[in-house]
Design a protein around this motif. Structure first.
Motif, PDB file in Angstrom:
ATOM      1  N   PHE A  21      45.175  44.445  32.934  1.00 52.28           N
ATOM      2  CA  PHE A  21      45.302  43.112  33.514  1.00 52.28           C
ATOM      3  C   PHE A  21      44.539  43.017  34.828  1.00 52.28           C
ATOM      4  O   PHE A  21      43.808  42.058  35.063  1.00 52.28           O
ATOM      5  CB  PHE A  21      46.776  42.773  33.728  1.00 52.28           C
ATOM      6  CG  PHE A  21      46.980  41.502  34.483  1.00 52.28           C
ATOM      7  CD1 PHE A  21      46.834  40.280  33.849  1.00 52.28           C
ATOM      8  CD2 PHE A  21      47.305  41.521  35.830  1.00 52.28           C
ATOM      9  CE1 PHE A  21      47.014  39.098  34.539  1.00 52.28           C
ATOM     10  CE2 PHE A  21      47.483  40.349  36.531  1.00 52.28           C
ATOM     11  CZ  PHE A  21      47.341  39.138  35.882  1.00 52.28           C
ATOM     12  N   LEU A  22      44.699  44.014  35.687  1.00 56.79           N
ATOM     13  CA  LEU A  22      44.007  43.982  36.976  1.00 56.79           C
ATOM     14  C   LEU A  22      42.498  44.056  36.806  1.00 56.79           C
ATOM     15  O   LEU A  22      41.752  43.385  37.527  1.00 56.79           O
ATOM     16  CB  LEU A  22      44.500  45.126  37.861  1.00 56.79           C
ATOM     17  CG  LEU A  22      45.925  44.970  38.389  1.00 56.79           C
ATOM     18  CD1 LEU A  22      46.337  46.219  39.169  1.00 56.79           C
ATOM     19  CD2 LEU A  22      46.049  43.741  39.265  1.00 56.79           C
ATOM     20  N   VAL A  24      40.714  42.962  34.235  1.00 53.91           N
ATOM     21  CA  VAL A  24      40.242  41.661  33.749  1.00 53.91           C
ATOM     22  C   VAL A  24      40.303  40.631  34.863  1.00 53.91           C
ATOM     23  O   VAL A  24      39.384  39.836  35.042  1.00 53.91           O
ATOM     24  CB  VAL A  24      41.067  41.217  32.523  1.00 53.91           C
ATOM     25  CG1 VAL A  24      40.767  39.777  32.143  1.00 53.91           C
ATOM     26  CG2 VAL A  24      40.794  42.140  31.352  1.00 53.91           C
ATOM     27  N   TYR A  25      41.378  40.644  35.653  1.00 49.20           N
ATOM     28  CA  TYR A  25      41.547  39.680  36.736  1.00 49.20           C
ATOM     29  C   TYR A  25      40.439  39.831  37.776  1.00 49.20           C
ATOM     30  O   TYR A  25      39.833  38.849  38.206  1.00 49.20           O
ATOM     31  CB  TYR A  25      42.919  39.897  37.365  1.00 49.20           C
ATOM     32  CG  TYR A  25      43.296  38.865  38.394  1.00 49.20           C
ATOM     33  CD1 TYR A  25      43.664  37.586  38.008  1.00 49.20           C
ATOM     34  CD2 TYR A  25      43.294  39.179  39.750  1.00 49.20           C
ATOM     35  CE1 TYR A  25      44.015  36.638  38.954  1.00 49.20           C
ATOM     36  CE2 TYR A  25      43.636  38.240  40.696  1.00 49.20           C
ATOM     37  CZ  TYR A  25      44.002  36.971  40.291  1.00 49.20           C
ATOM     38  OH  TYR A  25      44.339  36.039  41.229  1.00 49.20           O
ATOM     39  N   VAL A  26      40.153  41.068  38.164  1.00 50.78           N
ATOM     40  CA  VAL A  26      39.092  41.309  39.150  1.00 50.78           C
ATOM     41  C   VAL A  26      37.737  40.937  38.567  1.00 50.78           C
ATOM     42  O   VAL A  26      36.886  40.367  39.256  1.00 50.78           O
ATOM     43  CB  VAL A  26      39.125  42.779  39.623  1.00 50.78           C
ATOM     44  CG1 VAL A  26      37.891  43.135  40.429  1.00 50.78           C
ATOM     45  CG2 VAL A  26      40.383  43.030  40.435  1.00 50.78           C
ATOM     46  N   VAL A  28      37.099  38.593  36.358  1.00 53.09           N
ATOM     47  CA  VAL A  28      36.983  37.126  36.375  1.00 53.09           C
ATOM     48  C   VAL A  28      36.714  36.630  37.790  1.00 53.09           C
ATOM     49  O   VAL A  28      35.884  35.742  37.998  1.00 53.09           O
ATOM     50  CB  VAL A  28      38.257  36.483  35.785  1.00 53.09           C
ATOM     51  CG1 VAL A  28      38.283  34.988  36.038  1.00 53.09           C
ATOM     52  CG2 VAL A  28      38.340  36.764  34.299  1.00 53.09           C
ATOM     53  N   LEU A  29      37.389  37.214  38.779  1.00 54.73           N
ATOM     54  CA  LEU A  29      37.143  36.802  40.161  1.00 54.73           C
ATOM     55  C   LEU A  29      35.706  37.081  40.582  1.00 54.73           C
ATOM     56  O   LEU A  29      35.073  36.249  41.251  1.00 54.73           O
ATOM     57  CB  LEU A  29      38.108  37.521  41.109  1.00 54.73           C
ATOM     58  CG  LEU A  29      39.552  37.030  41.087  1.00 54.73           C
ATOM     59  CD1 LEU A  29      40.386  37.857  42.056  1.00 54.73           C
ATOM     60  CD2 LEU A  29      39.641  35.567  41.451  1.00 54.73           C
TER      61      LEU A  29
END
Length: 51
Positions: A21-22, A24-26, A28-29
């Protein structure tokens, strides 16, 4: 009678899910906030016309 509290160990699956999750989140950011020149897509016709 004394009771020994067992420590709950989290399975590796949970840590893998959080890490995914982290990541993918990073990602996308980085994609959203990256400069537009860094992530630019040109069509092949645009590349041919730049001569």
């Amino acid at each position: 009678m004394t009771q020994i509290l067992q420590s709950r160990s989290r399975p590796a699956r949970t840590y893998a899910a959080v890490a995914l999750f982290l990541a993918v989140y990073v990602g996308v950011l980085v994609f959203v906030f990256a400069p537009k020149d860094l992530i630019s897509v040109q069509s092949p016709t645009a590349l041919l016309n730049t001569d």
